[in-house]
Scaffold this active site. Structure first.
Site, PDB file in Angstrom:
ATOM      1  N   ASN A 434       0.936  -1.338   0.152  1.00 56.16           N
ATOM      2  CA  ASN A 434      -0.076  -0.186  -0.010  1.00 56.16           C
ATOM      3  C   ASN A 434       0.609   1.283   0.031  1.00 56.16           C
ATOM      4  O   ASN A 434       0.926   1.706   1.100  1.00 56.16           O
ATOM      5  CB  ASN A 434      -1.320   0.720   0.997  1.00 56.16           C
ATOM      6  N   GLU A 435       0.915   2.577  -1.172  1.00 52.94           N
ATOM      7  CA  GLU A 435       1.491   3.432  -1.163  1.00 52.94           C
ATOM      8  C   GLU A 435       2.879   2.934  -0.907  1.00 52.94           C
ATOM      9  O   GLU A 435       3.453   4.510  -1.335  1.00 52.94           O
ATOM     10  CB  GLU A 435       0.891   4.540  -0.077  1.00 52.94           C
ATOM     11  N   ASP A 436       3.641   2.217  -1.107  1.00 50.23           N
ATOM     12  CA  ASP A 436       5.162   2.498  -0.919  1.00 50.23           C
ATOM     13  C   ASP A 436       5.697   2.944  -2.828  1.00 50.23           C
ATOM     14  O   ASP A 436       6.416   4.074  -2.418  1.00 50.23           O
ATOM     15  CB  ASP A 436       6.005   1.280  -0.907  1.00 50.23           C
TER      16      ASP A 436
END
Length: 858
Positions: A434-436
């Protein structure tokens, strides 16, 4: 031949490190449940104050930095035969731990998500009676900091959204370090079952993969795995009615592996709940008679594809899930863990949550990467209810390390978890994190999107090894039937590119704090996160804020229970832009801010869904709201609060995701000049569209009605009923343009009815905005009629955002089938309600404090 003996008796715990006055280190205290975590036990023994109440959270932080020991002296005395083995199984230990059995070290672990198996045959054979099992847990916080020092940070400790950077270095649920919707409760303990397996033979691996061709006229069930201590087994497949389809003997090869394929003719196909039924087959494997080891799995037959194809008349590529040759619009919510204390999540709680999502017309749940791969009960419930699951791997919002030992640990974790859940038909995507990659764009990490080869060891974004090598390699080997996607968001030339892949829309609420009416400007091919904050039900504040003087929106205790940065400033701006509001009493503040969330989510989903225009034209195929649930009683983006009270937004989402829905868009017909820029553009015309999940055409009629908001009097639209055809499983433009007389004071109601007008298929109420300029009826008459399990409500004037409740002093609220209503004259709304039991009903609507209503209860 095989037996499982739970090791769940006699557990006790003690504090080891000298923190908080060593308050729990004076003796061993009995564990209050098992499995458990130490914060649960401390709480139930009264050794810490409940962090859910008042301002108690900081008073619990020390427990996450302390070391703890759990032990039991009641590991059963078992007789182990000559050819038998005894293995201790630890399904989950949270997190850094050394384990001893009868004084002998048998295990060191530092991954909360791994199952450990330890052969203890010789130790138990030498035991004289019951054995002692000791779990020595080291502080996750301190262990993670040591790991950070050992491995080294990639970006100098900068650019982390939540918690401390040490969280990145320990394989533990990331939300335990705190997030912008939950507290810091860094749990520790045996959070999953521990048991002893005694056997001469066992099924060590059992994988069931179902493949369905494009024709959908058959299915192939591929069964494979490995055995221990035996070279033959019996496999059986049953249909959803329990009838045996085939029984087959399998034999292992030299590596103790087996495999076979079973063909199913005329399969009963599994669908998401808005598209069909959810029949489940079962496959089992047994090694002999009733005392032998047997394993059974339920599975569904469905053809799954993730379509990323060029679009006609639009930029970019689709991002559409296709199930059984049907392209699915994925409306739903993001799921965070169900509680701070994971051992309290029972199968019944999972069942309630999934059924609630389904009742809200949600097709998809996205299991977010900062939590856990959930228990079997979660995926089982999704299988039964037809709710599809997007599953993130357990990385969120950070620049993770990629040392060899860390990557190897991740590989083991990914193998175990994918093997555990890959048979579930509800599981439609495995996503790397998630969102890296979003943070890589934001903070300028070394991400050359054209470099697909690496090596990336010398960059400051080495975790690409995990997302672009380790995970896809494991997924290709273990579950090639489930698509893998690198990240969320991801696609195009940058992570949040709206032309490909998925996006997270935080330009509204966060970022530039754009008006929620601007959601239409941020439409992408699949919106997997967007949201708007709101408070919980007032019952939670009455319960969890003990000092009544703190029960207002600007109290310190209220602030403690909202982790969202700048939330009061954001509420203030959005409220002031949109409608007249009241901050006091607390009931009105809760209502006004919950109304904001409900309106924002409804506006967004209806506009996103309008872009689902059919194969090769699906410019948006998903709208997944952040978030479904909460981990504690507080304000957040959740649409259902911690104690499972749906907020108005839950119902507005339900309306937006009806199987067949209609919508109205008010179009700008006249702009304003520079000098008059504070005046709003004129919107004296509208357009009407509809969307359906029905896979057949629908012949229907569109009816439009209009009313003056202040008087309730009818307004002539000069728009006669129109016969329309709804094309299968897509949106259709119905009325491209109609005039709205006196638009600033006129509400328009659109009804989609069956061809003979005997049934209303869909309803939409369009209001002049912003509401702050609208003058509502000063004394509306509202009639509420209750029957045993239903309620009908009608009014003589337009009312916005009607919400019903049982007054808190009357006990628990009722359960409402619908509870966010826009009312217009001569349009009674009827819906189900349970638990009312003849108690009073409280009613609220926008600006009700300005009115002197006549409310009639029948």
């Amino acid at each position: 031949m095989y037996s499982r003996i739970d090791v769940d008796k006699g557990w006790e715990f003690t504090q080891v490190s000298d923190l908080n006055g060593n308050c729990a280190g004076d003796k061993y205290y009995p564990a209050t449940q098992f499995p458990t975590v130490v914060q649960l036990d401390l709480l139930k023994h009264g050794l810490v104050p409940d962090p859910h109440y008042d301002q108690n959270e900081p008073k619990n932080l020390w427990a996450g930095e302390a070391d703890w020991t759990y032990r039991t002296q009641k590991v059963p005395d078992v007789e182990i035969g000559k050819n038998e083995r005894a293995v201790l199984v630890f399904e989950g230990l949270d997190t850094a731990v050394d384990v001893q059995l009868n004084g002998k070290h048998i295990l060191s672990g530092k991954d909360m998500f791994l199952e450990y198996r330890v052969d203890v045959t010789d130790i138990l054979k030498a035991a004289n009676g019951e054995s002692e099992l000791v779990l020595k847990f080291q502080s996750a916080v301190m262990t993670a900091r040591k790991e950070r020092e050992r491995i080294g940070e990639n970006s100098g400790g900068e650019h982390l959204n939540f918690g401390g950077t040490e969280r990145l270095f320990l394989r533990k649920a990331q939300y335990h370090w705190g997030w912008d919707w939950g507290p810091v409760i860094n749990t520790c303990g045996p959070w999953k079952p521990i048991y002893l397996e005694k056997y001469t033979a066992r099924v060590s691996d059992f994988q069931v993969v179902a493949e369905v061709p494009e024709s959908l006229n058959k299915a192939t069930v591929k069964v494979h795995g490995s055995l221990e201590g035996m070279d033959t087994a019996t496999i059986q497949v049953k249909d959803p009615n329990g009838q045996v389809l085939e029984t087959r003997q399998v034999k292992t090869d030299k590596d103790s592996k087996y495999s076979t394929e079973i063909e199913v003719k005329s399969p009963q196909l599994w669908y998401p709940h808005q598209y069909g039924k959810q029949p489940l087959y079962t496959a089992s494997i047994c090694l002999g008679d009733k005392e032998a080891h047997c394993v059974e799995k339920a599975f569904g037959l469905r053809r799954l594809r993730l379509l990323q194809n060029p679009l006609r008349n639009a930029d970019g590529f689709s991002f559409t899930f296709e199930i059984n040759n049907i392209e699915v619009f994925c409306g739903g919510t993001d799921w965070i863990p169900g509680d701070n204390y994971l051992p309290t999540m029972t199968p019944d709680r999972y069942e309630q949550w999934v059924k609630l999502a389904k009742a809200g017309n949600q097709t998809m749940i996205r299991n977010w990467g900062g939590g856990v791969f959930e228990e079997e009960a979660f995926y089982d419930a999704c299988d039964r209810e037809g709710v599809i699951v997007w599953q993130d791997f357990l990385f969120a919002c950070g620049n993770y390390p990629a040392s060899k030992d860390f990557v190897e640990l991740v590989r083991q974790e990914v193998v175990q978890q994918t093997k555990r859940v890959n048979h579930h038909p509800s599981l439609v995507l495995l996503c790397g994190n998630n969102e890296d990659y979003l943070l890589a764009n934001r903070w300028g990490w070394d991400w050359d999107i054209d470099d697909e080869e690496g090596p990336w060891d010398d960059t400051n974004f080495p975790a690409r090894w995990i997302y672009e090598r380790t995970m896809p390699e494991v997924c290709e080997e273990v579950c090639p039937h489930i698509p893998y996607f690198r990240s969320s968001p991801y696609g195009g030339r940058y992570a949040n590119d709206p032309t490909a892949g998925d996006t997270h829309i935080w330009d509204v609420w966060h970022g530039q704090m754009a008006p929620y009416q601007d959601y239409v400007k941020f439409i992408s091919k699949f919106v997997s996160e967007f949201g708007f904050e709101s408070p919980a039900n007032i019952r939670l504040y009455n319960k969890y804020i003990s000092d009544h003087r703190e029960r207002h929106s600007q109290s310190r205790t209220f602030d403690v229970h909202d982790k969202g940065p700048g939330y009061q400033r954001r509420y203030g701006m959005y409220l002031a832009e949109n409608y007249r509001f009241r901050m006091d009493p607390l009931e009105d503040y809760i209502y006004c801010t919950q109304l904001l969330q409900a309106e924002a989510m409804f506006y967004a989903i209806t506009r996103f869904r309008r872009e689902f225009k059919g194969p090769e034209h699906n410019s948006c195929s998903g709208a997944v709201v952040w978030q479904l649930n909460d981990v504690w009683p507080g304000q957040s983006w959740a649409v259902v609060d911690y104690e499972m009270n749906p907020k108005p937004s839950f119902y507005s989402i339900k309306h937006a995701l009806e199987s067949t829905a209609i919508g109205i868009d008010r179009k700008i017909t006249k702009g304003t000049g520079y000098v008059l820029r504070t005046y709003l553009p004129e919107k004296a015309a509208g357009s009407v569209w509809a969307v359906t999940t029905n896979i057949s055409e629908i012949q229907a009629t569109v009816h439009l009605k209009a009313f003056n908001v202040e008087t309730g009097s009818p307004v002539e639209l000069n728009q006669p009923p129109k016969s329309v055809t709804l094309l299968p499983n897509r949106s259709v433009e119905l009325i491209p343009d109609f005039n709205i007389p006196d638009a600033e004071n006129t509400v328009v109601a659109a009804y989609l009815q069956t061809k003979d007008s005997s049934e209303i298929l869909a309803r939409y109420i369009s209001w002049p905005e912003p509401f702050k300029y609208v003058r509502f009826h000063p004394s509306p008459t509202i009639s509420i009629t209750t029957q045993k399990d239903s309620l009908s409500i009608t009014t003589d004037a337009p009312l916005k955002g009607v919400v019903l409740s049982v007054p808190p002093e009357e006990g628990n609220d009722a359960t409402w089938e619908d509870n966010y209503l826009d009312l217009v004259p001569n349009d009674p709304i009827k819906f189900g309600v349970t638990g009312l039991n003849n108690r009073p009903i409280s009613i609220k609507w926008l600006c009700d404090w300005e009115a002197n209503p006549n409310i009639i209860y029948k």
